[in-house]
Each structure stands twice: as C-alpha cells, then as structure tokens.
Scaffold this active site. Structure first.
Site, PDB file in Angstrom:
ATOM      1  CG  HIS A  22      -1.578   1.186   1.398  1.00 26.49           C
ATOM      2  ND1 HIS A  22      -1.503   2.269   2.309  1.00 26.49           N
ATOM      3  CD2 HIS A  22      -2.916   1.708   0.541  1.00 26.49           C
ATOM      4  CE1 HIS A  22      -2.320   3.071   2.193  1.00 26.49           C
ATOM      5  NE2 HIS A  22      -3.256   2.818   1.250  1.00 26.49           N
ATOM      6  CG  ASP A  66      -3.508   5.065  -1.556  1.00 25.67           C
ATOM      7  OD1 ASP A  66      -4.305   4.973  -0.865  1.00 25.67           O
ATOM      8  OD2 ASP A  66      -2.485   5.249  -1.096  1.00 25.67           O
ATOM      9  CE1 TYR A 116      11.554  12.870 -16.238  1.00 23.67           C
ATOM     10  CE2 TYR A 116      12.649  15.276 -16.347  1.00 23.67           C
ATOM     11  CZ  TYR A 116      12.014  14.094 -17.099  1.00 23.67           C
ATOM     12  OH  TYR A 116      11.903  14.289 -18.255  1.00 23.67           O
TER      13      TYR A 116
END
Length: 146
Positions: A22, A66, A116
């Site tokens: 998770h 999520d 990034y």
C-alpha cells in the site's frame, strides 16, 4: 500461462505488482523517459515493444489504486511553452474509469521535474516503447478489499 491474467503481464511484472505494498508507486514510462537513470533505486522492467495504454489497461485489471489519496493516478504536466498535444491522456482516462469508481477525479498532474523526483522514489518503472509525448503515468497502489 494463467487464467484471467492479461498475457502482457510478464512473470517479472506480476511478481513486482504482488511485492508492492500500500502506497508504493509504479511508473509506466514513455520511450523518452530516462527510466534507467531515474530507476537506480527501483526495479526497471523493459517492455519496449509495447505502448503505455495496453500496459496500463492490463495493470489496472489487477492493481488497486490508493483510495486514501485524492490523486493516485498522476500524469506528467506539459512544460509551459511546449507546443504539445496530449490526446493519449483521453485514452488513459477511458482506461482508468473502467477500473476506478472515482473516474477522472482520481487523475492528477505533476510538474515535469517534480515527476522525475517522485519517479526516483518509485518501487518500479516500466520502460515502454510509447512514442506519444508526455505519456508517463505514475500509479499509487491501494489495498485489495475483496
């Protein structure tokens, strides 16, 4: 071969998706993304012969997003001044809404350099042969409730 598992999901990728917990993140990167340099601390999976949409569709069949964060599905923002169209984002939205009850409300955008930095912390990066620009996707894993 397994029943009910998209054939595009290789044994290596299935293993990685199972290992993730998770809140772990995975990046599905376009062909221009610096997967190897961003993924120095991640597992890099090469899928050069495939595009992001087909991989995204297969991953989302087995990967819960999520539910504890507002935007578990993130796209790299287009840099100001770049004259780039992103029709692939419409394709992503169509794929995402098949598997996520929140629909496009679960999709967010992250500024390129911030993307990034977040990618450097990802559990894994899938390097694809996608030629569309700004076609990178970052997914944050949720929990399986069934």
């Amino acid at each position: 071969m397994l029943k009910g598992v998209p054939k595009i999901l290789s044994p290596q990728l299935l293993k990685v998706l199972c290992e993730m917990g998770h809140s772990d993140r995975i990046v599905i990167a376009d062909g221009n993304f610096p997967a190897e340099s961003m993924g120095k601390d991640a597992i890099v999976i090469r899928m050069d012969g495939h595009g992001v949409p087909e991989i995204l569709d297969a991953v989302l069949q087995v990967f819960p997003l999520d539910s504890y964060v507002e935007k578990p599905f993130s796209l790299m923002e287009v840099m100001p001044g770049d004259d780039v169209e992103t029709p692939i984002w419409d394709t992503y939205e169509e794929i995402e809404k098949k598997y996520e009850s929140r629909g496009k409300e679960a999709i967010g955008h992250i500024e390129r350099f911030a993307f990034y930095e977040e990618a450097k912390k990802a559990y894994a990066i899938i390097a694809t042969g996608e030629t569309a620009l700004y076609a990178n996707v970052m997914l944050q894993k949720g929990v399986v409730t069934d």
